[in-house]
Write an enzyme that holds these catalytic residues in place. Sequence first.
Site, PDB file in Angstrom:
ATOM      1  N   LEU A  12       0.863  -1.252  -0.097  1.00  0.00           N
ATOM      2  CA  LEU A  12       0.033  -0.020  -0.045  1.00  0.00           C
ATOM      3  C   LEU A  12       0.740   1.332   0.161  1.00  0.00           C
ATOM      4  O   LEU A  12       1.724   1.417   0.837  1.00  0.00           O
ATOM      5  CB  LEU A  12      -0.797   0.077   1.259  1.00  0.00           C
ATOM      6  CG  LEU A  12      -1.666   1.121   1.471  1.00  0.00           C
ATOM      7  CD1 LEU A  12      -2.744   1.532   0.382  1.00  0.00           C
ATOM      8  CD2 LEU A  12      -2.547   1.109   2.822  1.00  0.00           C
ATOM      9  N   CYS A  13       0.483   2.120  -0.949  1.00  0.00           N
ATOM     10  CA  CYS A  13       1.541   3.317  -1.079  1.00  0.00           C
ATOM     11  C   CYS A  13       0.386   4.548  -1.819  1.00  0.00           C
ATOM     12  O   CYS A  13      -0.287   4.047  -2.691  1.00  0.00           O
ATOM     13  CB  CYS A  13       2.804   3.234  -1.505  1.00  0.00           C
ATOM     14  SG  CYS A  13       2.547   2.412  -3.358  1.00  0.00           S
ATOM     15  N   VAL A  14       0.555   5.491  -1.214  1.00  0.00           N
ATOM     16  CA  VAL A  14       0.017   7.021  -1.863  1.00  0.00           C
ATOM     17  C   VAL A  14       1.084   8.118  -2.359  1.00  0.00           C
ATOM     18  O   VAL A  14       1.846   8.451  -1.603  1.00  0.00           O
ATOM     19  CB  VAL A  14      -1.060   7.400  -0.897  1.00  0.00           C
ATOM     20  CG1 VAL A  14      -1.761   8.708  -1.481  1.00  0.00           C
ATOM     21  CG2 VAL A  14      -2.188   6.335  -0.636  1.00  0.00           C
ATOM     22  N   GLY A  62      -7.677  10.438   2.695  1.00  0.00           N
ATOM     23  CA  GLY A  62      -8.484   9.453   2.673  1.00  0.00           C
ATOM     24  C   GLY A  62      -8.232   8.286   1.652  1.00  0.00           C
ATOM     25  O   GLY A  62      -9.126   7.204   1.625  1.00  0.00           O
ATOM     26  N   ILE A  63      -7.458   8.562   0.847  1.00  0.00           N
ATOM     27  CA  ILE A  63      -7.012   7.397  -0.235  1.00  0.00           C
ATOM     28  C   ILE A  63      -6.719   6.227   0.170  1.00  0.00           C
ATOM     29  O   ILE A  63      -7.152   5.120  -0.134  1.00  0.00           O
ATOM     30  CB  ILE A  63      -6.092   7.981  -1.006  1.00  0.00           C
ATOM     31  CG1 ILE A  63      -6.559   9.281  -1.797  1.00  0.00           C
ATOM     32  CG2 ILE A  63      -5.720   6.943  -2.387  1.00  0.00           C
ATOM     33  CD1 ILE A  63      -5.657  10.020  -2.781  1.00  0.00           C
ATOM     34  N   ALA A  64      -5.815   6.203   1.215  1.00  0.00           N
ATOM     35  CA  ALA A  64      -5.290   4.923   1.829  1.00  0.00           C
ATOM     36  C   ALA A  64      -6.539   4.334   2.617  1.00  0.00           C
ATOM     37  O   ALA A  64      -6.684   2.882   2.323  1.00  0.00           O
ATOM     38  CB  ALA A  64      -4.212   4.829   2.755  1.00  0.00           C
ATOM     39  N   TYR A  88      -4.922   0.949  10.678  1.00  0.00           N
ATOM     40  CA  TYR A  88      -5.524  -0.238  10.781  1.00  0.00           C
ATOM     41  C   TYR A  88      -6.675  -0.616  11.837  1.00  0.00           C
ATOM     42  O   TYR A  88      -7.805  -1.226  11.431  1.00  0.00           O
ATOM     43  CB  TYR A  88      -4.439  -1.380  10.696  1.00  0.00           C
ATOM     44  CG  TYR A  88      -3.980  -1.475   9.331  1.00  0.00           C
ATOM     45  CD1 TYR A  88      -4.509  -2.045   8.396  1.00  0.00           C
ATOM     46  CD2 TYR A  88      -2.625  -0.749   8.931  1.00  0.00           C
ATOM     47  CE1 TYR A  88      -4.115  -2.003   6.909  1.00  0.00           C
ATOM     48  CE2 TYR A  88      -2.253  -1.091   7.938  1.00  0.00           C
ATOM     49  CZ  TYR A  88      -2.821  -1.478   6.863  1.00  0.00           C
ATOM     50  OH  TYR A  88      -2.230  -1.473   5.394  1.00  0.00           O
TER      51      TYR A  88
END
Length: 304
Positions: free
Chosen positions: A231-233, A241-243, A277
Amino acid sequence: MSSATNTISIHRPELLRFPRDAAAAVVVAANHTKFQRVTTASWTMAMDSKKSSFGNYNTSKKNKKEEVSIIPHWELSSSSSDFRFDRLQPSDQELGTDQKRLEFGHYVARQALLDEEFWTAAWLRAESHWENRANERYVDNFKRKFADQEFNAIKRRSRGQIGQKCTCIVTVMKEVKNVKRTVIKSVVGTLDLSIRYMLHGETFPGERVRAHLFCSINRTDPNKYGYIANLCVIKSARRRGIARNMLHFAVESAKSESVEQVYVHVHRSNIPALELYQKMGFEIVEEASSQLVEDQTYLLCLKT
């Protein structure tokens, strides 16, 4: 961080790490595996463009800016003949209406389909890995080599492996009328979702158990699980809020595969990652903690 080489499922899964300065960017050290695309019944989720339950979005003109992936162009070691760095982002009609997707704010989370999307996902992972080491010698060469290897690894995993399958999920900017973007400037985030089975004797992924020399995969529904990694942005699109939304999309995709548990590894020092998480409902697997002391990671699980 290891290179994006493939291994079989009996090895320890990927290790998920967040840079300390941003919970949305994640670096994953990989014992990667091959997978195939998830093909299930289509469904679409739409959210309010200004605010959703998975994050707030600032849409004011004052703070709004174009997210641009600064991705170098070079000849890939192995790519499809129609790969183009200048390929324009396909329209929703061109992608088809039967694809699973999650709309939120100015973005859409969905399965990656194009080689250019796979490539951008690979480069974002390379950027995240060396994000805090930009002044290291030969860092550009390292990123280029990593991205090239990861690009080919993503494509191999997408084709599938016995007993497993993997979907590369990307978040792209929404289609805007009269605005044309290239694919590599449209992708702002990515992650991998794999569907796996426990080995005989395991109660959680990677558990050290006494097993026969040639242990087998337990292909029954209770032993089926999802695993999230990579997971990366992109920096310019973080804290929107993308992740969180990509994670939600991945969990919903896993549920559509009749998965009841989704796992992820997080480095113990990454408090923002743990908080993210845990807000999503993940809990630390205490039984795994003693086995992961040397790796300085936690195994987290979400029961769907």
